[in-house]
Design a protein around this motif. Structure first.
Motif, PDB file in Angstrom:
ATOM      1  N   LEU A  99      40.885  45.819  39.009  1.00  0.00           N
ATOM      2  CA  LEU A  99      41.111  46.649  38.417  1.00  0.00           C
ATOM      3  C   LEU A  99      40.096  47.128  37.020  1.00  0.00           C
ATOM      4  CD1 LEU A  99      44.464  47.954  39.329  1.00  0.00           C
ATOM      5  CD2 LEU A  99      43.270  48.505  40.740  1.00  0.00           C
ATOM      6  N   CYS A 105      32.395  48.321  34.747  1.00  0.00           N
ATOM      7  CA  CYS A 105      31.478  49.227  35.743  1.00  0.00           C
ATOM      8  C   CYS A 105      31.410  50.407  35.414  1.00  0.00           C
ATOM      9  CB  CYS A 105      31.594  49.049  37.154  1.00  0.00           C
ATOM     10  SG  CYS A 105      31.463  46.930  37.412  1.00  0.00           S
ATOM     11  N   ARG A 106      33.016  51.260  35.256  1.00  0.00           N
ATOM     12  CA  ARG A 106      32.818  52.709  35.509  1.00  0.00           C
ATOM     13  C   ARG A 106      33.152  53.544  33.674  1.00  0.00           C
ATOM     14  NH1 ARG A 106      32.881  55.074  40.385  1.00  0.00           N
ATOM     15  NH2 ARG A 106      33.772  53.544  42.237  1.00  0.00           N
ATOM     16  N   GLU A 107      32.311  51.972  32.988  1.00  0.00           N
ATOM     17  CA  GLU A 107      32.479  52.424  31.487  1.00  0.00           C
ATOM     18  C   GLU A 107      33.450  52.812  31.029  1.00  0.00           C
ATOM     19  OE1 GLU A 107      28.851  55.065  31.069  1.00  0.00           O
ATOM     20  OE2 GLU A 107      27.889  52.871  30.942  1.00  0.00           O
ATOM     21  N   MET A 108      34.898  52.759  31.493  1.00  0.00           N
ATOM     22  CA  MET A 108      36.363  53.003  30.769  1.00  0.00           C
ATOM     23  C   MET A 108      36.227  52.166  29.812  1.00  0.00           C
ATOM     24  SD  MET A 108      39.009  53.635  32.769  1.00  0.00           S
ATOM     25  CE  MET A 108      40.325  53.875  31.850  1.00  0.00           C
ATOM     26  N   VAL A 116      46.320  54.494  29.753  1.00  0.00           N
ATOM     27  CA  VAL A 116      47.294  54.241  31.181  1.00  0.00           C
ATOM     28  C   VAL A 116      47.964  53.118  31.121  1.00  0.00           C
ATOM     29  CG1 VAL A 116      45.850  54.121  33.532  1.00  0.00           C
ATOM     30  CG2 VAL A 116      44.282  54.708  32.015  1.00  0.00           C
ATOM     31  N   LEU A 120      52.109  55.092  31.568  1.00  0.00           N
ATOM     32  CA  LEU A 120      52.507  54.107  32.687  1.00  0.00           C
ATOM     33  C   LEU A 120      54.056  54.095  32.423  1.00  0.00           C
ATOM     34  CD1 LEU A 120      50.578  53.325  35.221  1.00  0.00           C
ATOM     35  CD2 LEU A 120      52.147  55.351  35.499  1.00  0.00           C
TER      36      LEU A 120
ATOM     37  N   PRO B  82      28.340  55.442  39.133  1.00  0.00           N
ATOM     38  CA  PRO B  82      29.237  56.170  38.304  1.00  0.00           C
ATOM     39  C   PRO B  82      30.424  56.092  37.466  1.00  0.00           C
ATOM     40  CG  PRO B  82      28.621  56.495  40.863  1.00  0.00           C
ATOM     41  CD  PRO B  82      28.334  55.278  40.240  1.00  0.00           C
ATOM     42  N   SER B  83      30.300  57.275  36.044  1.00  0.00           N
ATOM     43  CA  SER B  83      31.275  56.511  35.030  1.00  0.00           C
ATOM     44  C   SER B  83      32.677  57.623  36.023  1.00  0.00           C
ATOM     45  CB  SER B  83      30.809  57.540  34.318  1.00  0.00           C
ATOM     46  OG  SER B  83      29.389  57.233  34.089  1.00  0.00           O
ATOM     47  N   ALA B  84      33.948  56.494  35.428  1.00  0.00           N
ATOM     48  CA  ALA B  84      35.444  57.207  36.076  1.00  0.00           C
ATOM     49  C   ALA B  84      35.681  58.411  35.801  1.00  0.00           C
ATOM     50  CB  ALA B  84      35.941  56.980  34.652  1.00  0.00           C
ATOM     51  N   TYR B  88      39.475  59.434  39.806  1.00  0.00           N
ATOM     52  CA  TYR B  88      39.400  57.265  38.768  1.00  0.00           C
ATOM     53  C   TYR B  88      40.404  57.012  39.176  1.00  0.00           C
ATOM     54  CZ  TYR B  88      38.469  52.586  38.480  1.00  0.00           C
ATOM     55  OH  TYR B  88      38.535  51.248  37.816  1.00  0.00           O
ATOM     56  N   ILE B  89      40.992  57.836  37.933  1.00  0.00           N
ATOM     57  CA  ILE B  89      42.051  57.000  36.635  1.00  0.00           C
ATOM     58  C   ILE B  89      43.535  57.356  37.689  1.00  0.00           C
ATOM     59  CG2 ILE B  89      43.470  57.765  34.604  1.00  0.00           C
ATOM     60  CD1 ILE B  89      40.601  57.738  33.988  1.00  0.00           C
ATOM     61  N   LEU B  92      43.424  54.857  39.944  1.00  0.00           N
ATOM     62  CA  LEU B  92      43.942  53.469  39.230  1.00  0.00           C
ATOM     63  C   LEU B  92      45.123  53.708  38.581  1.00  0.00           C
ATOM     64  CD1 LEU B  92      42.637  51.025  37.173  1.00  0.00           C
ATOM     65  CD2 LEU B  92      42.446  52.583  35.254  1.00  0.00           C
ATOM     66  N   SER B  93      46.009  54.631  38.203  1.00  0.00           N
ATOM     67  CA  SER B  93      46.899  55.132  37.470  1.00  0.00           C
ATOM     68  C   SER B  93      48.282  54.194  39.142  1.00  0.00           C
ATOM     69  CB  SER B  93      47.115  55.832  36.556  1.00  0.00           C
ATOM     70  OG  SER B  93      48.865  56.237  36.863  1.00  0.00           O
TER      71      SER B  93
END
Lengths: 131, 131, 131, 131
Positions: A99, A105-108, A116, A120, B82-84, B88-89, B92-93
């Motif tokens: 994850l 990779c997705r620049e988070m 995030v 939660l 590709p960025s998040a 995607y978030i 991920l969550s």
DNA sequence: GTGGTCTAGACCACC
DNA sequence: GTGGTCTAGACCACA
């Protein structure tokens, strides 16, 4: 407690069920010692096969979340769930790994990812207050 | 880049392979535009069937990590992944949810959990520096 | 005439090349009797293999778009491209079929679909005026 | 629904199958929520390998035409297929381009081309009425 | 040599 | 019974 299954998901139903019950415990909707429905009644409530519910319960028992008495039925472990061990942390870390690498990779950035998680955590903890 | 598969694991090989490649990109071991081995050569290198590798490549292509190029063969997406997105978030969550609820049951507090994530982030980012 | 190839496309290069040349003829950028570059020079110009260009030329010749003289080189068919036959219409209809059925599924009505076609027609015809 | 494959065709079987199923949905022969045969039974019905059918189903699922349901098996997406987006229009336009440019070369005028499209639309829509 | 397609046959997880 | 995964081996289109 409300159980919500997604039959179109790729995630197996028995796993979804496990997650929902664990979530219920985390939120305090299910308290230590509390009764869970029998395999039969739960299966018919949510419309799945007996075997499926049984598989979930067996695995939850195996991991210490619940106890299964022949007579008393199924209850949330009254002693609470076994605390996190280093083995658990390692396994958790192993699951987080893909994850996190994908998120990088997705620049988070780290902070966005932690947010995030934090959101939660807060969601679960505030529900816990009410219960 | 070294690929390490666990043939005993319950996790399908094609998924392990996907995760390893994504991890390689996250760590900067695989840079945008860089060549990946051909389906056949990678398959023989790691000792799996070429269809297994192909499945991984197809899925990575689908998600924008790599391009399958008529002449150059397979390359890491030179434009970056590709960025998040919010989608995607959300996904991920959804994946984090069971990890967090179980951790709460096992009495890991928020900070402990975030530390595990943070450590992983730092592991990836420091490797990234070196590349 | 400018040739634009997409090496990452799933569409084979020789087909892209064929389409580009046909498009050039449709737009009037290439006129009947006009010279086309030799296989060799075109191949080196656009950076593809000789065989690829040759394959495209052979197929274009086969379908009456161009003539290949041993000495004079390659020229756009001075007599014009053979007109649409019923066989051509049938084949065209066969290719349109999946495009139209998918569009219907996606709730595009007939008019919307015809508009897309019409726009393309107009694009080609206005370019034709200028040439 | 009758599936008709052409094993001599250059078009891959899995694609023919995809097109046939989409056509079935367009014509209303397959309605939202309706069951599709299992991978294995369809494969044996039409005499191809189950992997070929599976590839078609996976791609149809990916594009939102069908759902692969844990219990019910495979069904036509009960919510209907996702509507055309601008991305879809663009891709459609890209596929129409070579058909139109070739038709122009072959001296089909705009109206003739639109008529071919219109006839196909009407064919699908009238079948739809009956279902 | 590359990836794309297809076949055949096997085992497993899930329901 | 279902789909998911994996293997092995084959042919073809493409470059």
């Amino acid at each position: 407690m409300l159980i919500q299954l997604d039959f179109e998901s790729k995630e197996p139903i028995y796993l979804q069920l496990i997650h929902q019950i664990i979530e219920g415990i985390a939120k305090g909707q299910l308290k230590p010692g509390e009764d869970l429905p029998s395999v039969r009644s739960l299966a018919s409530d949510i419309g799945v096969n007996l075997h499926t519910v049984n598989k979930s319960y067996q695995q939850l028992k195996q991991e210490g979340f619940i106890l299964i008495h022949r007579q008393k039925g199924v209850v949330v472990n009254p002693e609470g769930v076994p605390s996190a061990t280093t083995a658990y942390i390692k396994q958790l870390s192993h699951k987080l790994r893909p994850l996190i690498s994908e998120s990088i990779c997705r620049e988070m950035d780290e902070q966005a990812f932690l947010n995030v998680c934090s959101d939660l955590y807060k969601e679960f903890m505030t529900e816990r207050q009410g219960n």
